[in-house]
Design an enzyme around this catalytic site. Structure first.
Site, PDB file in Angstrom:
ATOM      1  N   GLU A   1       0.830  -1.209   0.000  1.00 31.39           N
ATOM      2  CA  GLU A   1       0.000   0.000   0.000  1.00 31.39           C
ATOM      3  C   GLU A   1       0.870   1.267   0.000  1.00 31.39           C
ATOM      4  O   GLU A   1       1.802   1.380   0.788  1.00 31.39           O
ATOM      5  CB  GLU A   1      -0.905   0.001   1.232  1.00 31.39           C
ATOM      6  CG  GLU A   1      -1.914   1.154   1.221  1.00 31.39           C
ATOM      7  CD  GLU A   1      -2.772   1.186   2.486  1.00 31.39           C
ATOM      8  OE1 GLU A   1      -2.350   0.616   3.501  1.00 31.39           O
ATOM      9  OE2 GLU A   1      -3.866   1.786   2.443  1.00 31.39           O
TER      10      GLU A   1
ATOM     11  N   LYS B   1      -9.817   2.539  -2.539  1.00 27.46           N
ATOM     12  CA  LYS B   1     -10.029   1.861  -1.246  1.00 27.46           C
ATOM     13  C   LYS B   1     -11.452   2.080  -0.730  1.00 27.46           C
ATOM     14  O   LYS B   1     -11.886   3.214  -0.551  1.00 27.46           O
ATOM     15  CB  LYS B   1      -8.999   2.426  -0.268  1.00 27.46           C
ATOM     16  CG  LYS B   1      -8.926   1.762   1.090  1.00 27.46           C
ATOM     17  CD  LYS B   1      -7.690   2.308   1.844  1.00 27.46           C
ATOM     18  CE  LYS B   1      -7.531   1.737   3.225  1.00 27.46           C
ATOM     19  NZ  LYS B   1      -6.238   2.145   3.843  1.00 27.46           N
TER      20      LYS B   1
ATOM     21  N   CYS C   1      -5.842  -2.718   2.135  1.00 27.68           N
ATOM     22  CA  CYS C   1      -5.565  -2.640   3.579  1.00 27.68           C
ATOM     23  C   CYS C   1      -6.772  -2.915   4.485  1.00 27.68           C
ATOM     24  O   CYS C   1      -7.183  -4.045   4.636  1.00 27.68           O
ATOM     25  CB  CYS C   1      -4.912  -1.299   3.905  1.00 27.68           C
ATOM     26  SG  CYS C   1      -4.075  -1.327   5.530  1.00 27.68           S
TER      27      CYS C   1
END
Lengths: 365, 365
Positions: A94, A170, A207
């Site tokens: 990330e 994300k 994540c």
């Protein structure tokens, strides 16, 4: 003490090591006899069958451009190694082109943000993808110039011909201690895209999205064969979860999961606090690496090191996805109608949970 | 060999043991030095904070009533031990009052089915719940006399006053090798009830439902504080999943999960086949016990033995659920609206997965 002395590491435990060992697997291998270790591994990992984790390469006080170029130099070398080893799909950690500065709540780090189709890290990946005939998943801080310079946490998918196939933003943004990333970007607006590349159908769960089973599910129902989970997470916060969530997603959704975590401890020029009563500090913990691949049959690879850069290469037989699916029938038995209705009820303001109260208890005061 | 000889068990490995040890934790404890084991345990289990697993007690060729009474005698003793130890909520394994005969595809085993409000196992649990002021979750084969004698896989919740609070029927039914349970019962029709008892809000995710993240989710959104997972599963099939799924559910949904697995190998009078090309046989594997409790902070207890009956007692601080919820914010960041819409789209016959195809690839033939 006799048996311990044989295996004791000679130096003091290295920073970020696990009691002196670079990974859990190496520690167990040092102490558990081989015949027993086979059984331990069977229960812990299942039977076994390219990810890059990297530390930052210049101090966070260096000029931004120098920091970026130092990381580029290192990652270029690692990608070239992957290419020479024949890696076909590669994922980076990330926000790999920058320090993970979101703990500071300082806005100057947005200098690292770049357009998803033409920024410096994207151009580097396009060059290397084409050279190595490789698909690259590159997780960056995006600046969306077409929409008022909005900042996003974005994964760019670059095809083996060196072209940008698309991007995914994300979906789930943490507000957990130092990971209060909503200071910088909000929840993504790109849905759950699956990118059909020449080597397979891939998706990216960035994540914190790994804590959300519905996010994993949607990528699966859209047809993903491999879901990458580029991450940046520290030992104190999430280490016991790290070996659980990717594997559970692989099992439940009948695809491979590749978890990539940042590695190293990053120190920042200004101190910051973490909302936990502890004194101000300039680093917020050790990113513990430990990248690995989980398979749909509940097996997994060993981890990369806890305290070193690394390239993990695994052979993934994508036929296994459907074999496991046909055996376990999670799609057929999933009752998605039931849950579509459940969630639709749940999001109503007047939702009433299905609770059956023991009638023999006295009524509530 | 020197260090191994010190720890080698003296007898031949017992049936169902893990390389001679009764659990993974005991094996690791025998070989990994104490200071290293602390770190291994931290990564594998998190930091640590009543379930009963039992084998059958009479041959499957004995009269059904004798088989049942032999199990009752054993389980009564275990429940009394739990009561004397102060256990407040107790869960038994899946279909505990009978052998797990569903692999045989023979219908005579339905002789063990009983009404959920008044069958012999229910009456036993009512008696013991009242005596010990204890909530008991009892997983049985139900015969629904009010609806044409339909068979269900059902968990009955008995309150601390000895009354039946309600029941829940298994939501997801496997068709996996020997676990083709749809020969006997179909998907449950009781939704995702949470039972509010004097000691807390509990729910039951029966066996195969643990592979379905949406099932776990619905119990959580209905307010469960502890979800029990009474199971019956064998080593060859699911052992590497066992330590993953309950923990993932506890992490993702901010509640405790208690996984209880049957223990022992059960031999049946008539041979059967398993649809895997192997010869006919009269037992289909070892139920590996290994019951444990997983907490919302990613910690877990050690497991009960792999090859022995057992009672596991754990102190659960239910305040931890909300503390973890407030820290991690999975509810707040869950985007349930997005997934309600996604699932509603998915269940339409004309659903089109969100796929972004690399435009540089040649068009498909």
């Amino acid at each position: 003490m006799g048996s311990e002395a044989l295996h004791e590491p000679k130096q003091r435990p290295a920073e970020g090591s696990l009691a002196g060992f670079e990974s859990l697997e190496k520690l167990l291998k040092a102490y558990v006899p081989a015949d027993k270790l086979r059984e331990v591994t069977r229960v812990l990992h299942g039977f076994n069958q390219g990810l890059i984790q990297n530390s930052i390469k210049a101090p966070t006080t260096a000029p931004y451009h120098d920091q970026q170029q130092a990381i580029f130099k290192r990652v270029r070398k690692l990608i070239n190694a992957a290419g020479e080893a024949g890696v076909k799909i590669l994922c980076l950690q990330e926000a790999w082109p920058m320090p993970f500065a979101f703990c500071t709540r300082e806005k100057q780090w947005l200098e690292f943000a770049e357009p998803a189709d033409s920024g410096p890290s994207v151009r580097l990946c396009m060059e290397l993808a084409k050279r190595h005939n490789m698909v690259i998943v590159s997780s960056i801080l995006e600046r969306d110039e077409q929409h008022g310079d909005t900042i996003w946490n974005t994964a760019v998918v670059i095809g083996n011909n060196g072209n940008v196939i698309g991007k995914h933003r994300k979906n789930h943004i943490p507000r957990v201690g130092d990971f209060n990333e909503s200071t910088y970007y909000l929840e993504g607006n790109t849905g759950h895209p699956v990118f059909e590349t020449v080597y397979g159908k891939i998706a990216i769960n960035i994540c914190y999205g790994r804590h959300h089973p519905l996010n994993w599910m949607a990528f699966g129902l859209n047809g993903a064969e491999i879901v990458f989970n580029p991450s940046a997470t520290v030992g104190e916060l999430s280490e016991p979860m790290w070996s659980i969530e990717a594997r559970n997603a692989a099992i439940a959704n009948n695809y491979y999961v590749a978890g990539i975590n940042r590695v190293g401890t990053e120190h920042f020029p200004n101190q910051f606090t973490s909302g936990d009563g502890a004194p101000a500090h300039s680093a917020f913990g050790h990113f513990y690496g430990s990248s690995y691949v989980a398979a749909p049959d509940a097996s997994r690879t060993p981890s990369l090191a806890r305290n070193k850069d690394g390239l993990l290469i695994a052979d993934l037989d994508l036929n296994l996805n459907r074999q496991v699916k046909d055996k376990w029938c999670f799609q057929m038995t999933g009752r998605h109608n039931l849950y579509a209705k459940f969630l639709n009820d749940y999001i109503q303001l007047d939702f009433q949970p299905q609770i059956i109260r023991d009638p023999s208890l006295q009524s509530r005061q």
